[in-house]
Scaffold this active site. Sequence first.
Site, short mmCIF file in Angstrom:
data_model
loop_
_atom_site.label_atom_id
_atom_site.label_comp_id
_atom_site.label_asym_id
_atom_site.label_seq_id
_atom_site.Cartn_x
_atom_site.Cartn_y
_atom_site.Cartn_z
CG LEU A 14 -1.99 -1.12 1.21
CD1 LEU A 14 -2.88 -1.02 2.43
CD2 LEU A 14 -2.83 -1.09 -0.06
CG HIS A 15 2.99 2.15 -3.69
ND1 HIS A 15 2.65 3.16 -4.56
CD2 HIS A 15 2.72 1.00 -4.34
CE1 HIS A 15 2.21 2.64 -5.69
NE2 HIS A 15 2.24 1.32 -5.57
CB ALA A 16 2.13 7.23 -2.84
#
Length: 86
Positions: A14-16
């Site tokens: 769940l990166h940017a």
Amino acid sequence: MVEAKAIVQNKTGLHARPATIVVTESKKFKSNIFFKKGDKEVNIKSLLGLLSLAVKQGDEIVIKADGEDEREAVEVIKKLVENINE
């Protein structure tokens, strides 16, 4: 309060970008919604809070919601986390 477990499938966690999608979707609900990973729990209506969990592919998170639409919130967010591909 309703809760469910989910395994993050997205290859980059769940990166940017996927985190932004989760935050945007969570704001559609009146309930307070939280992710718990290990000992840390954050409100997922906060992008910085969500990013601070550093959720990676294969991580198990607990999704919790408390409020009038808590059941629907958990179902929708769980499905999103398990199927997001960004």
